[in-house]
Design an enzyme around this catalytic site. Structure first.
Site, mmCIF file in Angstrom:
data_model
loop_
_atom_site.group_PDB
_atom_site.id
_atom_site.type_symbol
_atom_site.label_atom_id
_atom_site.label_comp_id
_atom_site.label_asym_id
_atom_site.label_seq_id
_atom_site.Cartn_x
_atom_site.Cartn_y
_atom_site.Cartn_z
ATOM 1 N N LYS A 73 0.940 -0.991 -0.035
ATOM 2 C CA LYS A 73 0.036 0.119 -0.019
ATOM 3 C C LYS A 73 0.675 1.319 -0.002
ATOM 4 O O LYS A 73 0.408 2.294 -0.431
ATOM 5 C CB LYS A 73 -0.925 -0.010 1.306
ATOM 6 C CG LYS A 73 -2.196 -0.971 1.086
ATOM 7 C CD LYS A 73 -2.864 -0.790 2.300
ATOM 8 C CE LYS A 73 -4.371 -1.158 1.850
ATOM 9 N NZ LYS A 73 -5.352 -0.867 3.005
ATOM 10 N N ASP A 109 -10.119 3.726 1.727
ATOM 11 C CA ASP A 109 -10.472 3.086 2.803
ATOM 12 C C ASP A 109 -11.483 4.254 3.559
ATOM 13 O O ASP A 109 -12.404 4.066 4.245
ATOM 14 C CB ASP A 109 -9.575 2.749 3.591
ATOM 15 C CG ASP A 109 -8.840 1.369 2.989
ATOM 16 O OD1 ASP A 109 -9.678 0.805 2.530
ATOM 17 O OD2 ASP A 109 -7.633 1.269 3.190
#
Ligand code: ATR
Length: 458
Positions: A73, A109
């Site tokens: 990520k 997210d």
């Protein structure tokens, strides 16, 4: 596996990470494509090492969009043409959107969590927010709370230094001192005002885990609780919220909406709340387990078999008649006598609507007449696999003869009762059949035998 026709025109979406074998993202995205009629296919790509090479390759392969998961990520940012401002603050990218010169990185997210709580009517603006834990997930939550205008954000962590460092960085970025770091043991310093609470530690993932802060009173401050963990469904934090009757959710809704927002970025489409709900139910059933619903005429053994089945399969058990009796605080016989059959059927429909959204991994025994309404038959099939426990007139008579709790069977003589049962079985047969996915004959079989037969089908 979906029966998708892949052609030369099918667009490819995917996930890069390591490992990726437990991912739920293919279910989310392939369901969305199917429902929205998009010729797209979402696949997992395990990338062990060189994420930059993988992203470059993906671009040249024409892959439309990618999700990125651990451990890439942060490292993936190096491989991108552009990084969205919010993703940069959080320091993590989970979605790559194709542009002319390469991929642009986003973090969905945080907006995913925001959409999940907004739908529950929760706003962070002007609120006191409490964040438990100071890892990667917590950083995204604190960023969200600060950018949404929280009045103060209390960050509590087992290791105070980690919380302090994060507070320093984020306070610098957001200008001000709204983020306050504390050692978890100093929890009493958090002002006793109503708060929105986020559980961002890994506590709850393992069997036997406790709470970050064990003190009962601490959790009374929460007006709403969110645990970022979604598996298991009930963590010690969620259990605590439930004990206090505080509204709460687990991380499954965030998983859903981060996926939906990524999908919207890739396709330019917008996903309706109704479709989001359907994907959510599918996701929930696939992670926590399907439901089994037993229908059939009174005396066919729905409750007894249901209990046995639930126990042997490690599932929950519910009985719609008992639930209605409990909710209305009155027996089925009294309900029929005082309010009439139609009112009882309305209660059944209401309960089925609730169960179709909420029940997972549950054996549900139903009232004998629940299948009479078409709406109920549809709700039953939406809730799970429906099994008709079929019994002959003789077998049914043998079982219901001495039972006085069944208002529809009040009869003067045994002969009259036999006629009534025969007539009702005949009348209802078609409804049971049209509601059922499977039919199991119960004549001459023990409860264990029937239960075993169902578990084989299921
Ligand atoms: P994520 O990326 O999911 O946020 P992480 O970065 O590994 O995961 O962070 C894990 C969080 O859970 C941290 O806040 C960690 O506390 P420490 O910073 O003190 O390590 C917290 N955590 C993990 N195990 C814990 C435990 N047994 N007791 C208390 N906190 C724990």
């Amino acid at each position: 596996m979906q029966n998708k026709n892949i052609t030369g025109l099918t667009g490819v979406l995917g996930l890069i990470g390591n490992p990726v074998r437990h991912t739920m993202s293919p279910l989310i995205h392939n369901t969305l494509s199917e429902e929205l009629g998009q010729d797209l296919c979402y696949l997992p790509f395990p990338v062990e090492q060189d994420v930059t090479a993988a992203v470059k390759g993906a671009f040249h392969l024409g892959i439309r969009g990618l999700n990125v998961t651990v451990p890439h990520k942060t490292a993936v940012m190096e491989a991108l043409a552009e990084v969205d401002e919010n993703a940069r603050i959080i320091g993590a990218v989970n979605t790559l959107v194709r542009t002319e010169n390469g991929y642009k990185g986003y973090n969905t997210d945080m907006p995913g969590l925001l959409r999940a709580i907004s739908i529950r009517g929760i706003s962070l603006k002007g609120q006191q927010v409490i964040v438990l834990g100071a890892g990667g997930a917590s950083r995204a939550v604190c960023t969200l709370a600060l950018s949404e205008g929280a009045a103060s954000v209390w960050l509590l962590n087992r290791t105070a230094a980690k919380a302090e460092q994060m507070a320093e960085e984020l306070n610098r970025h957001f200008e001000g001192n709204r983020l306050k770091a504390l050692a978890a043991s100093d929890f009493r310093k958090v002002p006793g005002v109503p708060s929105v609470m986020f559980q961002c530690t890994s506590l709850g993932l393992k069997e036997g885990d406790g709470l970050l802060i064990e003190d009962e009173n601490f959790y009374h401050k929460a007006t709403y609780g969110y645990d970022l963990i979604y598996n298991p469904a009930v963590t010690p934090f969620i259990r605590k919220m439930n004990e206090n009757a505080t509204p709460c959710d687990n991380g499954l809704s965030m998983l859903l909406y981060q996926g939906i927002i990524a999908y919207e970025l890739w396709t330019g489409l917008s996903v309706s709340e109704e479709l989001a709900e359907r994907v959510y139910t599918k996701l929930k059933r696939s992670i926590y387990g399907e439901n089994l619903i037993l229908v059939g005429y009174m005396g066919c053994g729905k409750s007894t078999v249901g209990r046995e089945l639930a126990e042997s399969q490690g599932m929950h058990f519910l009985d719609t008649d008992s639930m209605i009796e409990e909710r209305e605080d009155c027996s089925i016989r009294e309900l029929f006598e005082e309010r009439g059959e139609a009112a009882f059927r309305d209660l059944e429909t209401g309960l089925l609507k609730h169960l179709s959204d909420s029940a997972v991994n549950t054996v549900i025994a139903t009232g004998g007449g629940i299948v009479l309404r078409k709406e109920n038959r549809e709700l039953l099939r939406k809730t799970g696999t429906v099994i008709w426990l079929k019994a002959s007139v003789e077998e049914t008579l043998g079982r219901v003869k001495s039972d006085t709790s069944r208002p529809l069977l009040d009869s003067a003589s045994e002969q009259e009762l036999a006629g009534k049962v025969e007539r009702m079985l005949q009348e209802r047969g078609a409804a049971y059949e049209s509601a059922a996915d499977e039919i199991v004959s119960t004549d001459g079989k023990t409860v264990e035998e029937i239960s075993r037969e169902i578990s084989r089908i299921y």
